[in-house]
Write a protein that holds these residues in place. Structure first.
Motif, PDB file in Angstrom:
ATOM      1  N   HIS A  30      18.749  -5.618  15.391  1.00 16.69           N
ATOM      2  CA  HIS A  30      18.569  -7.003  15.143  1.00 16.69           C
ATOM      3  C   HIS A  30      17.542  -7.309  14.998  1.00 16.69           C
ATOM      4  CE1 HIS A  30      22.804  -6.820  17.093  1.00 16.69           C
ATOM      5  NE2 HIS A  30      22.582  -5.778  17.243  1.00 16.69           N
ATOM      6  N   ASP A  31      16.149  -6.906  15.111  1.00 16.04           N
ATOM      7  CA  ASP A  31      14.724  -7.309  14.780  1.00 16.04           C
ATOM      8  C   ASP A  31      13.903  -6.481  14.397  1.00 16.04           C
ATOM      9  OD1 ASP A  31      13.005  -5.727  16.162  1.00 16.04           O
ATOM     10  OD2 ASP A  31      14.189  -6.725  17.895  1.00 16.04           O
ATOM     11  N   LEU A  32      13.068  -7.454  12.744  1.00 11.89           N
ATOM     12  CA  LEU A  32      12.445  -6.644  12.317  1.00 11.89           C
ATOM     13  C   LEU A  32      11.562  -5.784  12.667  1.00 11.89           C
ATOM     14  CD1 LEU A  32      11.457  -9.585   9.623  1.00 11.89           C
ATOM     15  CD2 LEU A  32      12.877  -7.921   9.582  1.00 11.89           C
ATOM     16  N   LYS A  33      10.919  -5.790  14.412  1.00 15.79           N
ATOM     17  CA  LYS A  33      10.256  -5.319  15.048  1.00 15.79           C
ATOM     18  C   LYS A  33      10.576  -3.827  14.932  1.00 15.79           C
ATOM     19  CE  LYS A  33       6.691  -3.182  16.924  1.00 15.79           C
ATOM     20  NZ  LYS A  33       6.937  -2.080  17.508  1.00 15.79           N
ATOM     21  N   HIS A  34      11.973  -3.571  15.146  1.00 17.77           N
ATOM     22  CA  HIS A  34      12.417  -2.120  15.550  1.00 17.77           C
ATOM     23  C   HIS A  34      13.159  -1.825  13.712  1.00 17.77           C
ATOM     24  CE1 HIS A  34      14.179  -2.987  19.434  1.00 17.77           C
ATOM     25  NE2 HIS A  34      13.779  -2.294  19.660  1.00 17.77           N
ATOM     26  N   VAL A  35      13.179  -2.611  13.068  1.00 16.66           N
ATOM     27  CA  VAL A  35      13.464  -2.691  11.189  1.00 16.66           C
ATOM     28  C   VAL A  35      12.176  -1.870  10.971  1.00 16.66           C
ATOM     29  CG1 VAL A  35      13.392  -3.055   9.257  1.00 16.66           C
ATOM     30  CG2 VAL A  35      14.674  -3.678  10.704  1.00 16.66           C
ATOM     31  N   MET A  36      10.924  -2.094  11.477  1.00 24.36           N
ATOM     32  CA  MET A  36       9.588  -1.328  10.778  1.00 24.36           C
ATOM     33  C   MET A  36       9.831  -0.191  12.077  1.00 24.36           C
ATOM     34  SD  MET A  36       8.561  -3.192   8.739  1.00 24.36           S
ATOM     35  CE  MET A  36       6.690  -1.897   8.530  1.00 24.36           C
ATOM     36  N   ASP A  37       9.378  -0.008  13.237  1.00 18.93           N
ATOM     37  CA  ASP A  37       9.537   1.198  14.086  1.00 18.93           C
ATOM     38  C   ASP A  37      10.641   2.321  12.911  1.00 18.93           C
ATOM     39  OD1 ASP A  37       8.208  -0.253  15.913  1.00 18.93           O
ATOM     40  OD2 ASP A  37       9.295  -0.078  17.097  1.00 18.93           O
ATOM     41  N   PHE A  38      11.944   1.925  13.141  1.00 25.09           N
ATOM     42  CA  PHE A  38      12.398   3.534  11.955  1.00 25.09           C
ATOM     43  C   PHE A  38      11.909   3.662  10.870  1.00 25.09           C
ATOM     44  CE2 PHE A  38      14.975   4.320   8.712  1.00 25.09           C
ATOM     45  CZ  PHE A  38      15.892   5.723   8.959  1.00 25.09           C
ATOM     46  N   TYR A  39      11.570   3.123  10.331  1.00 24.33           N
ATOM     47  CA  TYR A  39      10.673   3.756   8.390  1.00 24.33           C
ATOM     48  C   TYR A  39       9.413   4.247   9.786  1.00 24.33           C
ATOM     49  CZ  TYR A  39      12.999   1.059   5.613  1.00 24.33           C
ATOM     50  OH  TYR A  39      14.414   0.267   4.407  1.00 24.33           O
ATOM     51  N   ASN A  40       8.984   3.570  10.352  1.00 23.29           N
ATOM     52  CA  ASN A  40       6.988   3.912  10.670  1.00 23.29           C
ATOM     53  C   ASN A  40       7.493   5.948  11.783  1.00 23.29           C
ATOM     54  OD1 ASN A  40       4.670   3.696  10.703  1.00 23.29           O
ATOM     55  ND2 ASN A  40       4.323   3.508  12.673  1.00 23.29           N
ATOM     56  N   LEU A  41       8.244   5.682  12.055  1.00 28.26           N
ATOM     57  CA  LEU A  41       8.433   6.910  13.214  1.00 28.26           C
ATOM     58  C   LEU A  41       9.662   7.449  12.927  1.00 28.26           C
ATOM     59  CD1 LEU A  41       8.272   4.704  16.713  1.00 28.26           C
ATOM     60  CD2 LEU A  41       6.954   6.105  15.533  1.00 28.26           C
ATOM     61  N   ARG A  42      10.771   7.838  11.553  1.00 32.33           N
ATOM     62  CA  ARG A  42      11.678   8.029  11.828  1.00 32.33           C
ATOM     63  C   ARG A  42      11.622   9.897  11.287  1.00 32.33           C
ATOM     64  NH1 ARG A  42      14.680   8.210   6.176  1.00 32.33           N
ATOM     65  NH2 ARG A  42      12.957  10.291   5.875  1.00 32.33           N
ATOM     66  N   ASN A  43      10.452  10.231  10.475  1.00 29.02           N
ATOM     67  CA  ASN A  43       9.923  11.572  10.972  1.00 29.02           C
ATOM     68  C   ASN A  43       8.964  12.223  11.501  1.00 29.02           C
ATOM     69  OD1 ASN A  43      12.067  11.621   8.690  1.00 29.02           O
ATOM     70  ND2 ASN A  43      10.581  12.397   6.565  1.00 29.02           N
ATOM     71  N   THR A  44       8.192  11.326  12.036  1.00 36.27           N
ATOM     72  CA  THR A  44       7.321  11.742  13.027  1.00 36.27           C
ATOM     73  C   THR A  44       7.648  11.961  14.172  1.00 36.27           C
ATOM     74  OG1 THR A  44       5.975   9.232  13.076  1.00 36.27           O
ATOM     75  CG2 THR A  44       5.558  10.420  11.762  1.00 36.27           C
ATOM     76  N   ASN A  45       8.456  10.331  15.093  1.00 35.95           N
ATOM     77  CA  ASN A  45       8.933  10.849  16.647  1.00 35.95           C
ATOM     78  C   ASN A  45      10.361  10.786  16.143  1.00 35.95           C
ATOM     79  OD1 ASN A  45       5.455   9.244  15.750  1.00 35.95           O
ATOM     80  ND2 ASN A  45       6.146  10.643  17.590  1.00 35.95           N
ATOM     81  N   PRO A  46      11.059  10.850  15.559  1.00 33.14           N
ATOM     82  CA  PRO A  46      12.440  10.892  15.879  1.00 33.14           C
ATOM     83  C   PRO A  46      13.132  10.992  16.674  1.00 33.14           C
ATOM     84  CG  PRO A  46      12.211  13.489  15.310  1.00 33.14           C
ATOM     85  CD  PRO A  46      10.677  12.763  14.921  1.00 33.14           C
ATOM     86  N   ASP A  47      12.715  11.406  18.144  1.00 34.10           N
ATOM     87  CA  ASP A  47      13.270  11.227  19.685  1.00 34.10           C
ATOM     88  C   ASP A  47      13.179   9.942  20.146  1.00 34.10           C
ATOM     89  OD1 ASP A  47      10.375  11.538  18.829  1.00 34.10           O
ATOM     90  OD2 ASP A  47      10.300  11.605  21.255  1.00 34.10           O
ATOM     91  N   LYS A  48      12.812   8.714  18.660  1.00 33.48           N
ATOM     92  CA  LYS A  48      12.324   7.187  19.282  1.00 33.48           C
ATOM     93  C   LYS A  48      13.368   6.949  18.655  1.00 33.48           C
ATOM     94  CE  LYS A  48       7.704   7.819  20.843  1.00 33.48           C
ATOM     95  NZ  LYS A  48       6.252   7.317  20.709  1.00 33.48           N
ATOM     96  N   ILE A  49      14.175   7.762  18.053  1.00 29.74           N
ATOM     97  CA  ILE A  49      14.851   6.334  16.267  1.00 29.74           C
ATOM     98  C   ILE A  49      16.536   7.007  17.162  1.00 29.74           C
ATOM     99  CG2 ILE A  49      15.217   6.432  14.396  1.00 29.74           C
ATOM    100  CD1 ILE A  49      13.197   4.548  14.641  1.00 29.74           C
ATOM    101  N   ASP A  75       1.396  -1.258   0.221  1.00 31.20           N
ATOM    102  CA  ASP A  75      -0.083   0.024   0.043  1.00 31.20           C
ATOM    103  C   ASP A  75       1.082   1.467   0.072  1.00 31.20           C
ATOM    104  OD1 ASP A  75      -1.553   2.279   0.809  1.00 31.20           O
ATOM    105  OD2 ASP A  75      -3.454   1.103   1.614  1.00 31.20           O
ATOM    106  N   PRO A  76       0.404   2.299  -0.812  1.00 27.75           N
ATOM    107  CA  PRO A  76       1.597   3.098  -1.338  1.00 27.75           C
ATOM    108  C   PRO A  76       1.492   4.360  -0.120  1.00 27.75           C
ATOM    109  CG  PRO A  76       0.106   2.976  -2.828  1.00 27.75           C
ATOM    110  CD  PRO A  76      -0.272   1.632  -2.607  1.00 27.75           C
ATOM    111  N   GLU A  77       0.139   4.360   0.796  1.00 24.79           N
ATOM    112  CA  GLU A  77      -0.943   4.826   1.552  1.00 24.79           C
ATOM    113  C   GLU A  77      -0.085   4.738   3.150  1.00 24.79           C
ATOM    114  OE1 GLU A  77      -1.561   8.175   0.694  1.00 24.79           O
ATOM    115  OE2 GLU A  77      -1.177   7.711  -1.514  1.00 24.79           O
ATOM    116  N   LYS A  78       0.181   3.491   3.577  1.00 28.18           N
ATOM    117  CA  LYS A  78       0.612   2.874   4.596  1.00 28.18           C
ATOM    118  C   LYS A  78       2.721   2.380   4.235  1.00 28.18           C
ATOM    119  CE  LYS A  78      -2.035   2.253   7.638  1.00 28.18           C
ATOM    120  NZ  LYS A  78      -2.358   3.024   8.079  1.00 28.18           N
ATOM    121  N   ALA A  79       2.922   1.302   4.555  1.00 23.38           N
ATOM    122  CA  ALA A  79       4.572   0.514   3.941  1.00 23.38           C
ATOM    123  C   ALA A  79       4.948   1.462   3.096  1.00 23.38           C
ATOM    124  CB  ALA A  79       4.092  -0.872   5.183  1.00 23.38           C
TER     125      ALA A  79
END
Length: 480
Positions: A397-416, A306-310
């Motif tokens: 070290h896991d896919l959850k952290h990888v996905m969090d990076f994509y998800n939060l890099r711009n919206t919540n950079p303090d978490k990355i 989905d180009p609007e999601k992941a």
């Protein structure tokens, strides 16, 4: 009435055809209810989008059963015995005597049991003369490279009689062109602007043969001091007679040619042995109509595309090619993602050191093309769920952290990213500020701003990970 229900009827299991059969009457009744309740919506939908009706009906079938409503025929690599050269390459691939330590082979970092990636969870592998030196980057998987093109910038040249264009010329011609936004499922115009192809994280090797010699001479890997050093070890190898049978007795007295043929043999082994490109994942069988996906996997696949999601499929192409080749889950292009610095790497203890991918420090032929600084090769996601470290610096070290990076890099950079002494977030801390304009902020989910709602919820991320697990080779479909 939704045309895409997210749940199966209570007694139906997408993973268990037997359960589906036992619940046939329930399914029929449930489906009839869906059709009855949705007939008005379907009629309205058909009036507006008549050309999409087969797709809509196919989606309902897919949602109910987990089966692919439009199976495809995949053109898979041929299965045949290894050539004599590939058999020689297999012996070289597993030969630890070719390293300075006598303990490391190609297979040490590219284990067949681990999708030809590392067998451990170290961020970088240890090597060198005494197996104590830390590497620079995590070794990528050697799987699914059989269709990898040589490194280039821009589209392929069609005029075979024209003089070859240098990388510098191609980059200069692309410098004034606006970067294309990638869209999942649509072939992007980006090849006109960005590098593509090649091997290693920075594409510095154009062939499997070129790639094979790299670790042999790397001081923190197999640590041979020269090509002559490698040749000396090959002359003492137990398979020298195979070299002579294939290339003549004089090969032992020609060090450069001996090493060239050895690396060619390793490349042939990787091209010919089916274990390097199995295409035996659950997703491959689903594409062919031989397996069913669970509801979580189906939902994850839609979010992946989905180009609007992941929007994962914008770079990790998920559809077969028009001529039936199975998807490799990479566009083989390069992206600057701005992953956080991995402070655990020995090489990063120097605060002035930056790994900038295409423009250095481990390749120097395009070091002056600064529009590519920070770009690294997009790896295949096939077998990604079996890996223990991710990205060029192994920071996750896991896919959850990888996905969090994509998800939060711009919206919540303090978490990355880390914060400096004043509490300011050090965004893009692994790339010098003068090159940070190269980092992708156009493609979803990176197109969001600080404070925006992230593209994905945690539940959606879990479903995407469930789908990525279907890309692991070795799945056994029912009845096989």
């Amino acid at each position: 009435m939704s045309l895409r229900p997210n749940t199966l009827p209570p007694t139906v299991s997408a993973d268990n055809p037997g359960a589906t059969k036992r619940s046939l009457r329930h399914v029929v009744g449930w489906t009839a209810a869906v059709v009855a309740a949705g007939c008005t919506a379907l009629a309205a939908y058909a009036a507006i989008y008549p050309e999409r009706m087969p797709l809509a009906i196919g989606t309902i079938v897919e949602d109910i059963t987990g089966a692919n409503p439009q199976p495809v025929h995949l053109v898979l690599p041929p299965q045949q015995p290894l050539s004599a050269v590939a058999q020689l390459g297999r012996q070289i691939f597993f030969d630890t005597s070719l390293s300075a330590s006598g303990k490391q082979s190609c297979a040490s970092c590219h284990s067949p049991e681990h999708a030809y990636g590392p067998a451990n969870n170290l961020e970088v592998q240890l090597g060198g003369p005494h197996m104590t030196d830390a590497g620079y980057r995590p070794p990528p998987s050697l799987t699914y490279l059989y269709r990898q093109a040589p490194f280039s910038i821009g589209p392929d040249q069609n005029d075979m009689d024209a003089a070859p264009v240098s990388l510098q010329q191609l980059a200069a011609s692309a410098a004034s062109v606006q970067r294309a936004v990638k869209t999942a499922g649509v072939a992007p115009a980006a090849p006109a602007m960005v590098p593509q192809g090649g091997l290693f994280w920075d594409g510095r090797a154009s062939t499997l043969q070129d790639q094979a010699i790299g670790p042999m001479l790397n001081p923190v890997e197999m640590a041979n001091t020269s090509v002559a050093d490698v040749a000396h070890k090959l002359v003492g190898a137990k398979y020298l007679d195979q070299f002579k049978k294939l290339f003549g007795d004089s090969i032992a007295n020609r060090p450069d040619l001996l090493v060239d043929e050895a690396m060619f043999a390793v490349g042939r082994y990787q091209l010919e042995d089916p274990s390097f490109h199995q295409f035996t994942s659950k997703y491959d069988y689903w594409l062919q109509g031989k397996a069913r996906l669970t509801q979580a996997e189906l939902h994850g696949m839609r979010l992946f595309n989905d180009p609007e999601k992941a929007d994962c499929a914008a770079c990790h192409l998920s559809k077969p090619t028009p001529d039936g080749l199975p998807p490799l889950f990479t566009d083989t292009q390069y992206e600057a993602l701005g992953v956080p610095r991995n402070h655990n790497l020995a090489i990063n203890k120097d605060p002035k050191f930056y790994d900038m991918g295409v423009c250095g420090p481990f390749r120097d032929d395009v070091k002056d093309l600064t529009q590519y600084c920070g770009m690294f090769l997009t790896p295949t996601l096939r077998n990604a769920a079996t890996r223990h470290v991710f990205f060029h610096n192994g920071v996750y070290h896991d896919l959850k952290h990888v996905m969090d990076f994509y998800n939060l890099r711009n919206t919540n950079p303090d978490k990355i990213y880390p914060k400096d002494a004043s509490g300011k977030v050090e965004k893009y801390d692994d790339l010098p500020a003068k090159y940070q304009a190269n980092i992708d902020v156009a493609d979803a989910p990176f197109d969001r701003k600080p404070g925006d709602k992230p593209a994905m919820t945690d539940d959606e991320i879990q479903d995407i990970i469930a789908f990525m697990n279907t890309l692991t080779d070795g799945y056994k479909p029912a009845g096989n």
